[in-house]
Design a protein around this motif. Sequence first.
Motif, PDB file in Angstrom:
ATOM      1  N   ARG A  62       7.257  -9.032  34.729  1.00 40.50           N
ATOM      2  CA  ARG A  62       5.581  -7.378  35.023  1.00 40.50           C
ATOM      3  C   ARG A  62       6.441  -6.456  36.188  1.00 40.50           C
ATOM      4  O   ARG A  62       6.088  -5.888  36.370  1.00 40.50           O
ATOM      5  N   ASP A  63       5.627  -7.528  37.519  1.00 42.06           N
ATOM      6  CA  ASP A  63       5.904  -7.690  38.615  1.00 42.06           C
ATOM      7  C   ASP A  63       7.067  -7.411  39.708  1.00 42.06           C
ATOM      8  O   ASP A  63       6.837  -6.862  40.508  1.00 42.06           O
ATOM      9  N   ASN A  64       7.823  -7.919  39.218  1.00 43.70           N
ATOM     10  CA  ASN A  64       9.770  -8.157  39.694  1.00 43.70           C
ATOM     11  C   ASN A  64      10.533  -7.788  39.142  1.00 43.70           C
ATOM     12  O   ASN A  64      10.505  -7.609  37.767  1.00 43.70           O
ATOM     13  N   PRO A  65      10.542  -6.082  39.693  1.00 43.97           N
ATOM     14  CA  PRO A  65      11.210  -5.106  38.953  1.00 43.97           C
ATOM     15  C   PRO A  65      13.040  -5.840  38.654  1.00 43.97           C
ATOM     16  O   PRO A  65      13.798  -5.167  37.988  1.00 43.97           O
ATOM     17  N   GLU A  66      13.785  -6.567  39.253  1.00 45.47           N
ATOM     18  CA  GLU A  66      14.712  -7.342  39.640  1.00 45.47           C
ATOM     19  C   GLU A  66      14.277  -8.239  38.815  1.00 45.47           C
ATOM     20  O   GLU A  66      15.859  -8.689  38.101  1.00 45.47           O
ATOM     21  N   VAL A  67      13.716  -9.062  38.254  1.00 42.99           N
ATOM     22  CA  VAL A  67      13.637 -10.099  37.133  1.00 42.99           C
ATOM     23  C   VAL A  67      12.978  -8.671  35.691  1.00 42.99           C
ATOM     24  O   VAL A  67      14.852  -9.314  34.657  1.00 42.99           O
ATOM     25  N   ALA A  68      12.981  -7.768  35.576  1.00 42.83           N
ATOM     26  CA  ALA A  68      13.479  -6.686  34.957  1.00 42.83           C
ATOM     27  C   ALA A  68      13.954  -6.498  34.377  1.00 42.83           C
ATOM     28  O   ALA A  68      14.948  -6.739  33.171  1.00 42.83           O
ATOM     29  N   GLY A  69      15.153  -6.262  35.199  1.00 39.67           N
ATOM     30  CA  GLY A  69      16.366  -5.771  35.234  1.00 39.67           C
ATOM     31  C   GLY A  69      16.943  -6.829  34.684  1.00 39.67           C
ATOM     32  O   GLY A  69      17.946  -5.956  34.045  1.00 39.67           O
ATOM     33  N   TYR A  70      17.167  -7.875  34.904  1.00 39.36           N
ATOM     34  CA  TYR A  70      18.100  -8.719  34.778  1.00 39.36           C
ATOM     35  C   TYR A  70      17.860  -8.665  33.494  1.00 39.36           C
ATOM     36  O   TYR A  70      18.395  -8.798  32.797  1.00 39.36           O
TER      37      TYR A  70
END
Length: 294
Positions: A212-220
């Motif tokens: 939710r809060d980390n764009p890099e995690v979501a992008g991955y």
Amino acid sequence: MEQTPSAPATGELVVVTGMTGAGRSTAAKELEDLGFFVVDNLPPSLLPDVVRLVDESRGPQQPVAVVVDVRSGSFFDQLQEIIEKQETDRTATLVFLDASDEVLVRRQEVARRPHPLQGSDRLLVGLERERKVMADLRASADLVIDTTALNVHQLTDRIAEAFGTPGTTRLKVSVVSFGFKYGIPVDADFVADMRFLPNPHWIPELRAGNGRDNPEVAGYVYTRPGAQEFLDGYVPVLEGVAQGYLREGKRFMRVAVGCTGGKHRSVAMAEEIARRLREDGIEARPVHRDLGRE
């Protein structure tokens, strides 16, 4: 040309029932805080009279909530028929609160209250009798809330989520992320498993973040093979079911999206599913049940 003012929107009628110890009093208090006129332990046969009196004294725009349970005795059997035959323009919603027997027993023991159907038997026997009496109502309820894993604040959030905008007839969709290791949400209408996607937990620089809060995690998560294909196929299915729910008069849908711990994959995908549903005009809200438990 002078326009005639439109009449105030008719208020909702919410009937709260469910298992003893599942949180009826908490739900009633939250509905009262939301502006509902609340009556507890009402014999079902008096439901039309209560609605009529509220209409006359406060106007039809006043939302009404009544709590009905097995304390009503033989009157309880009439509840479903009375709800279906009510002579009012109010949108009626039947809410059923449930929980596991283990949790219900623990709550009753803490409250030190006998079960109304217990008699001289054990508490568990009273719960078994109540489940039999309640079976048909649970099956026909518009909204079932399982409070097994909910605390008071989480239950009030669920009630506010459902009834915070009195009078609305739009379908409300909750997209709930969860971790399979903490158990599947038992009140979900749909369950999707995101464990087919690679887990960011095993990427050192992504492990501490969340979907939710980390764009890099979501992008991955979104760029892994199969992620977009799943979203492109699954969201239209939910949209089709949502339209069917509305045609059948159901106004609540709960979609559970799971991964191992409820932190990375399920969170990111739940956010994206809710976003796509909103983009297509459906009122959808992401809820992250297990985020922060690790």
